[in-house]
Design a protein around this motif. Structure first.
Motif, PDB file in Angstrom:
ATOM      1  N   ALA A 101     -14.990 -23.864 -24.339  1.00 50.28           N
ATOM      2  CA  ALA A 101     -13.785 -24.915 -24.340  1.00 50.28           C
ATOM      3  C   ALA A 101     -12.467 -24.367 -24.380  1.00 50.28           C
ATOM      4  O   ALA A 101     -12.155 -23.606 -25.324  1.00 50.28           O
ATOM      5  N   TRP A 102     -11.653 -24.931 -23.899  1.00 49.22           N
ATOM      6  CA  TRP A 102     -10.053 -24.389 -23.860  1.00 49.22           C
ATOM      7  C   TRP A 102      -9.080 -25.812 -23.708  1.00 49.22           C
ATOM      8  O   TRP A 102      -9.662 -26.868 -23.175  1.00 49.22           O
TER       9      TRP A 102
ATOM     10  N   THR B 247     -13.637 -27.591 -19.908  1.00 51.87           N
ATOM     11  CA  THR B 247     -15.042 -26.959 -20.504  1.00 51.87           C
ATOM     12  C   THR B 247     -15.706 -26.325 -19.402  1.00 51.87           C
ATOM     13  O   THR B 247     -15.811 -26.734 -18.076  1.00 51.87           O
ATOM     14  N   VAL B 248     -15.999 -25.076 -19.474  1.00 51.34           N
ATOM     15  CA  VAL B 248     -16.985 -24.327 -18.677  1.00 51.34           C
ATOM     16  C   VAL B 248     -18.163 -23.826 -19.358  1.00 51.34           C
ATOM     17  O   VAL B 248     -18.210 -23.041 -20.135  1.00 51.34           O
TER      18      VAL B 248
ATOM     19  N   LYS C 288     -27.883 -18.350 -14.112  1.00 53.30           N
ATOM     20  CA  LYS C 288     -27.168 -18.622 -15.640  1.00 53.30           C
ATOM     21  C   LYS C 288     -26.132 -17.481 -16.079  1.00 53.30           C
ATOM     22  O   LYS C 288     -26.330 -16.500 -15.883  1.00 53.30           O
ATOM     23  N   ALA C 289     -25.224 -18.221 -16.751  1.00 50.92           N
ATOM     24  CA  ALA C 289     -24.024 -17.198 -17.332  1.00 50.92           C
ATOM     25  C   ALA C 289     -24.685 -16.459 -18.216  1.00 50.92           C
ATOM     26  O   ALA C 289     -25.691 -16.664 -19.018  1.00 50.92           O
TER      27      ALA C 289
ATOM     28  N   THR D 176     -15.830 -29.340 -16.390  1.00 50.06           N
ATOM     29  CA  THR D 176     -15.082 -30.387 -16.586  1.00 50.06           C
ATOM     30  C   THR D 176     -13.556 -30.370 -17.133  1.00 50.06           C
ATOM     31  O   THR D 176     -13.345 -29.603 -17.890  1.00 50.06           O
ATOM     32  N   VAL D 177     -12.856 -31.028 -16.340  1.00 53.61           N
ATOM     33  CA  VAL D 177     -11.256 -31.060 -16.819  1.00 53.61           C
ATOM     34  C   VAL D 177     -10.913 -32.533 -17.260  1.00 53.61           C
ATOM     35  O   VAL D 177     -11.289 -33.298 -16.290  1.00 53.61           O
TER      36      VAL D 177
END
Length: 277
Positions: free
Chosen positions: A75-76, A143-144, A14-15, A150-151
């Motif tokens: 999210a970016w 999203t990471v 996990k991050a 997800t791109v």
């Protein structure tokens, strides 16, 4: 320069997991190792916030920073404009580092056929592809979350979404060479040993003309079918297993190949890639 990589993506760590790095120097040897520790030690950990950028033909492959979305964790978002050709190619970089690229598994493949890969250093020549009217703005949403990526790219007439795969599935491996009419042979992970990929091939498509004789085939092991990202021997042709140095994917590829030699054509041989070795 050369660096150690503290990674846990294959085992889906996990991050935010805290690792303790050890350095031991004795008269016999120097040793560096790391291990996860309790979250109670998190206050002592060095904290670092990653940033993400777009690069593509629209920016002459220079970094265009993404903006963090304050209401969404991990999210970016960013925007670029499609040029006169009506199409564009791009990747995303973490910390503006080419060795931490986010890219599709296959170059220019349709989103449904190409999962997202990275961040890693295997993205050379593999770009996300969008099309539309010249002058259209394309909005890219990244999203990471716990290394799940997800791109999403959206314009007035285009929508594409690429998702990563987790754990050991985040890359595919195949045998490429003179086997199976030069077609890639997919490798499957051994259900009893994570990180160990195998396949069975029929060997003996060519008669060897050297002194040892017999029948043989040459091969490498490619990542995501990309011959530039292949496992290959330091010197080739390499025939004796266990007595050669195996080079890891480097984005440059090599003419060096492994050699399988058999007494009779069409002999079945198992090939194993052990990423734990």
């Amino acid at each position: 320069g050369k660096k150690w990589l503290v990674g846990g993506r294959d085992s889906e760590v996990k991050a935010g997991t805290v690792f303790h790095i050890h350095f031991r120097w004795t008269t016999e040897r120097m040793e560096v190792y790391w291990e996860p520790v309790s979250q109670l030690s998190g206050g002592l950990a060095i904290k670092y916030e990653h940033n993400y950028s777009l690069i593509g033909d629209f920016s002459k492959w220079k970094c265009v920073p993404l903006a963090r979305l304050g209401d969404h964790d991990g999210a970016w978002e960013g925007t670029f404009r499609i040029g006169a050709s009506g199409r564009a190619e791009f990747q995303l970089l973490r910390d503006a580092d080419q060795r931490q690229a986010i890219y599709p598994s296959q170059h220019r493949a349709k989103p449904s056929a190409a999962p997202a890969r990275g961040p890693d250093d295997m993205g050379k020549g593999r770009h996300f592809f969008v099309s539309g009217r010249p002058g259209d703005d394309v909005q890219v949403h990244l999203t990471v979350v716990d290394a799940a990526i997800t791109v999403v790219a959206t314009s007035s007439c285009f929508h594409g979404e690429w998702r990563s795969q987790q754990g050991w599935a985040r890359h595919q491996y195949c045998v490429v060479g003179t086997l199976s009419d030069a077609k890639p042979v997919p490798m499957m992970m051994d259900p009893s040993t994570e990180g160990r990929f195998t396949c069975q091939v029929s060997v003996g498509h060519r008669q060897m003309e050297d002194a040892a004789g017999g029948w043989g085939d040459f091969f490498q092991v490619a990542v995501d079918g990309d011959i530039l990202q292949a496992f290959y021997p330091e010197a080739g042709p390499a025939e004796v297993a266990g007595q050669i140095i195996v080079r890891q994917p480097d984005g440059a590829g090599s003419a060096n190949r492994f050699l399988l030699r058999v007494a009779e054509p069409s002999t079945a041989i198992n090939i194993c890639l052990d990423l734990n070795a």
